[in-house]
Design a protein around this motif. Sequence first.
Motif, PDB file in Angstrom:
ATOM      1  N   HIS A   1       0.842  -1.188   0.000  1.00 52.69           N
ATOM      2  CA  HIS A   1       0.000   0.000   0.000  1.00 52.69           C
ATOM      3  C   HIS A   1       0.885   1.249   0.000  1.00 52.69           C
ATOM      4  CE1 HIS A   1      -3.724  -2.234   0.534  1.00 52.69           C
ATOM      5  NE2 HIS A   1      -3.035  -3.031   1.329  1.00 52.69           N
ATOM      6  N   LEU A   2       0.483   2.214  -0.804  1.00 54.67           N
ATOM      7  CA  LEU A   2       1.288   3.413  -1.023  1.00 54.67           C
ATOM      8  C   LEU A   2       0.549   4.652  -0.513  1.00 54.67           C
ATOM      9  CD1 LEU A   2       2.361   2.568  -4.685  1.00 54.67           C
ATOM     10  CD2 LEU A   2       3.741   2.277  -2.610  1.00 54.67           C
ATOM     11  N   PRO A   3       1.294   5.723  -0.190  1.00 54.17           N
ATOM     12  CA  PRO A   3       0.672   6.941   0.349  1.00 54.17           C
ATOM     13  C   PRO A   3       0.142   7.870  -0.735  1.00 54.17           C
ATOM     14  CG  PRO A   3       3.041   7.200   0.352  1.00 54.17           C
ATOM     15  CD  PRO A   3       2.782   5.798  -0.138  1.00 54.17           C
ATOM     16  N   VAL A   4      -0.128   7.339  -1.909  1.00 52.19           N
ATOM     17  CA  VAL A   4      -0.655   8.116  -3.037  1.00 52.19           C
ATOM     18  C   VAL A   4      -1.724   7.275  -3.737  1.00 52.19           C
ATOM     19  CG1 VAL A   4       1.461   9.451  -3.423  1.00 52.19           C
ATOM     20  CG2 VAL A   4       1.152   7.255  -4.577  1.00 52.19           C
ATOM     21  N   PRO A   5      -2.752   7.903  -4.310  1.00 53.00           N
ATOM     22  CA  PRO A   5      -3.787   7.118  -4.991  1.00 53.00           C
ATOM     23  C   PRO A   5      -3.417   6.706  -6.406  1.00 53.00           C
ATOM     24  CG  PRO A   5      -4.399   9.428  -4.973  1.00 53.00           C
ATOM     25  CD  PRO A   5      -3.144   9.321  -4.162  1.00 53.00           C
ATOM     26  N   ARG A   6      -2.456   7.447  -7.025  1.00 53.74           N
ATOM     27  CA  ARG A   6      -2.166   7.183  -8.429  1.00 53.74           C
ATOM     28  C   ARG A   6      -0.690   6.881  -8.689  1.00 53.74           C
ATOM     29  NH1 ARG A   6      -6.390  11.183 -11.804  1.00 53.74           N
ATOM     30  NH2 ARG A   6      -8.161   9.779 -11.410  1.00 53.74           N
ATOM     31  N   PRO A   7      -0.213   5.717  -8.228  1.00 51.65           N
ATOM     32  CA  PRO A   7       1.091   5.264  -8.697  1.00 51.65           C
ATOM     33  C   PRO A   7       0.970   4.896 -10.165  1.00 51.65           C
ATOM     34  CG  PRO A   7       0.020   3.493  -7.496  1.00 51.65           C
ATOM     35  CD  PRO A   7      -0.877   4.708  -7.378  1.00 51.65           C
ATOM     36  N   THR A   8       2.033   5.101 -10.911  1.00 55.31           N
ATOM     37  CA  THR A   8       1.945   4.895 -12.355  1.00 55.31           C
ATOM     38  C   THR A   8       2.836   3.779 -12.885  1.00 55.31           C
ATOM     39  OG1 THR A   8       3.614   6.614 -12.694  1.00 55.31           O
ATOM     40  CG2 THR A   8       1.296   7.298 -12.785  1.00 55.31           C
ATOM     41  N   ALA A   9       4.023   3.616 -12.328  1.00 53.69           N
ATOM     42  CA  ALA A   9       4.959   2.631 -12.879  1.00 53.69           C
ATOM     43  C   ALA A   9       6.041   2.358 -11.845  1.00 53.69           C
ATOM     44  CB  ALA A   9       5.582   3.135 -14.181  1.00 53.69           C
ATOM     45  N   CYS A  10       6.822   1.305 -12.077  1.00 53.28           N
ATOM     46  CA  CYS A  10       7.882   0.943 -11.136  1.00 53.28           C
ATOM     47  C   CYS A  10       9.060   0.350 -11.908  1.00 53.28           C
ATOM     48  CB  CYS A  10       7.376  -0.041 -10.092  1.00 53.28           C
ATOM     49  SG  CYS A  10       6.566  -1.523 -10.767  1.00 53.28           S
ATOM     50  N   ALA A  11      10.251   0.450 -11.291  1.00 51.88           N
ATOM     51  CA  ALA A  11      11.469  -0.082 -11.904  1.00 51.88           C
ATOM     52  C   ALA A  11      12.503  -0.329 -10.824  1.00 51.88           C
ATOM     53  CB  ALA A  11      12.025   0.882 -12.947  1.00 51.88           C
ATOM     54  N   PHE A  12      13.257  -1.414 -10.966  1.00 52.13           N
ATOM     55  CA  PHE A  12      14.342  -1.696 -10.035  1.00 52.13           C
ATOM     56  C   PHE A  12      15.568  -0.854 -10.390  1.00 52.13           C
ATOM     57  CE2 PHE A  12      11.747  -5.425  -9.314  1.00 52.13           C
ATOM     58  CZ  PHE A  12      11.891  -5.617  -7.946  1.00 52.13           C
ATOM     59  N   GLY A  13      16.269  -0.397  -9.358  1.00 55.03           N
ATOM     60  CA  GLY A  13      17.470   0.398  -9.573  1.00 55.03           C
ATOM     61  C   GLY A  13      18.294   0.453  -8.301  1.00 55.03           C
ATOM     62  N   GLY A  14      19.270   1.334  -8.278  1.00 56.98           N
ATOM     63  CA  GLY A  14      20.151   1.464  -7.127  1.00 56.98           C
ATOM     64  C   GLY A  14      21.196   0.369  -7.090  1.00 56.98           C
ATOM     65  N   PRO A  15      22.020   0.352  -6.042  1.00 55.03           N
ATOM     66  CA  PRO A  15      23.083  -0.650  -5.933  1.00 55.03           C
ATOM     67  C   PRO A  15      22.542  -2.067  -5.993  1.00 55.03           C
ATOM     68  CG  PRO A  15      23.345   1.083  -4.285  1.00 55.03           C
ATOM     69  CD  PRO A  15      22.007   1.303  -4.921  1.00 55.03           C
ATOM     70  N   GLY A  16      23.035  -2.842  -6.939  1.00 56.99           N
ATOM     71  CA  GLY A  16      22.605  -4.229  -7.066  1.00 56.99           C
ATOM     72  C   GLY A  16      21.207  -4.405  -7.599  1.00 56.99           C
ATOM     73  N   LEU A  17      20.565  -3.333  -8.049  1.00 54.69           N
ATOM     74  CA  LEU A  17      19.195  -3.386  -8.574  1.00 54.69           C
ATOM     75  C   LEU A  17      18.232  -4.000  -7.561  1.00 54.69           C
ATOM     76  CD1 LEU A  17      19.844  -4.581 -12.250  1.00 54.69           C
ATOM     77  CD2 LEU A  17      19.391  -2.255 -11.463  1.00 54.69           C
ATOM     78  N   ARG A  18      18.317  -3.547  -6.300  1.00 59.54           N
ATOM     79  CA  ARG A  18      17.488  -4.122  -5.246  1.00 59.54           C
ATOM     80  C   ARG A  18      16.393  -3.179  -4.749  1.00 59.54           C
ATOM     81  NH1 ARG A  18      18.020  -9.017  -3.803  1.00 59.54           N
ATOM     82  NH2 ARG A  18      16.813  -8.514  -1.932  1.00 59.54           N
ATOM     83  N   ASP A  19      16.432  -1.935  -5.184  1.00 57.57           N
ATOM     84  CA  ASP A  19      15.431  -0.965  -4.744  1.00 57.57           C
ATOM     85  C   ASP A  19      14.396  -0.766  -5.849  1.00 57.57           C
ATOM     86  OD1 ASP A  19      16.954  -0.623  -2.426  1.00 57.57           O
ATOM     87  OD2 ASP A  19      18.120   0.994  -3.338  1.00 57.57           O
ATOM     88  N   LEU A  20      13.133  -0.717  -5.460  1.00 58.41           N
ATOM     89  CA  LEU A  20      12.063  -0.567  -6.436  1.00 58.41           C
ATOM     90  C   LEU A  20      11.547   0.871  -6.392  1.00 58.41           C
ATOM     91  CD1 LEU A  20      10.377  -2.146  -8.520  1.00 58.41           C
ATOM     92  CD2 LEU A  20       8.688  -2.537  -6.715  1.00 58.41           C
ATOM     93  N   TYR A  21      11.763   1.595  -7.486  1.00 53.12           N
ATOM     94  CA  TYR A  21      11.342   2.994  -7.582  1.00 53.12           C
ATOM     95  C   TYR A  21       9.950   3.069  -8.205  1.00 53.12           C
ATOM     96  CZ  TYR A  21      16.027   4.407  -6.301  1.00 53.12           C
ATOM     97  OH  TYR A  21      17.198   4.600  -5.601  1.00 53.12           O
TER      98      TYR A  21
END
Length: 283
Positions: free
Chosen positions: A228-248
């Motif tokens: 669950h996110l603190p916004v009603p309209r998330p649009t997309a996601c992608a892995f990134g950061g060191p080792g590709l472990r964080d989901l933006y």
Amino acid sequence: MTPVTPEIAVRENAELGEGPTWDPAGARLIWVDILGRRLHSYEPDSGRRSVTAVDQHIGAAKPRAGGGLVANLRDGIGLYAPDGAFSWLRHDPVPGRRGNDAAVAPDGSLWAGTMRYDEAPGGGDLVRVAPDGTATTLLDPVTISNGIGWAPDAALTYYIDTPTRRIDILRVEDGRVVERREFATVEPGAGFPDGLAVDAEGCVWVALWDGGQLRRYTPHGALDRTVHLPVPRPTACAFGGPGLRDLYITTARTGLTDPSPLSGSLLVLPDAGQGLPGTPFAG
């Protein structure tokens, strides 16, 4: 799996944040504000960010193999050189239509979707753009062409036409879609599937527009995780950061009469899982 809590990566008031993409060469996340005509970049290690204005609505921007970016714009596919110089790869303006989400396939081609501004049914398409600009229509008609991604072995393509509420699987042979079948469906009242990302386990993460959440589906199409996110309209996601472990996660505030304070910001789920390395556009 250990629960993760969304955090703020970049506080922003984007009208329609979209298209997050990790650029390993620059150790940065690239994302766009479609309606704000802005190209954003964010470097997690330093916190440094930049915002560049573009001349028209921009649905997505992806790294190129030789540096610079390829962009899915209102009037076609454009190329930005490393020094920022612009040229058209495929100029295809259609009144009332714009580019939306896009992704680079494992073979280095760009899969680019379109939609009408009035969201008229069947007003968009999905095309494969080769490095030389040659375009092949993959799906036509579609309404709001959105999430595109590939299984870890590249054997399956996942695709979303948002109003259908479905995540579909496409089977492609010789550059053409020969089969389209349902992978998962979002039930009425839970929001609409928008952008997606595939992780190293072959699970599909989907942002739910008007649903305020991310969902993860197993390779068999079973829902196994909801964030669950603190916004009603998330649009997309992608892995990134060191080792590709964080989901933006990109988010939007357009159309909201009472947006969340974080609507339009870039969020992140730290250590959400293992992402897959992307392929740069070969053109």
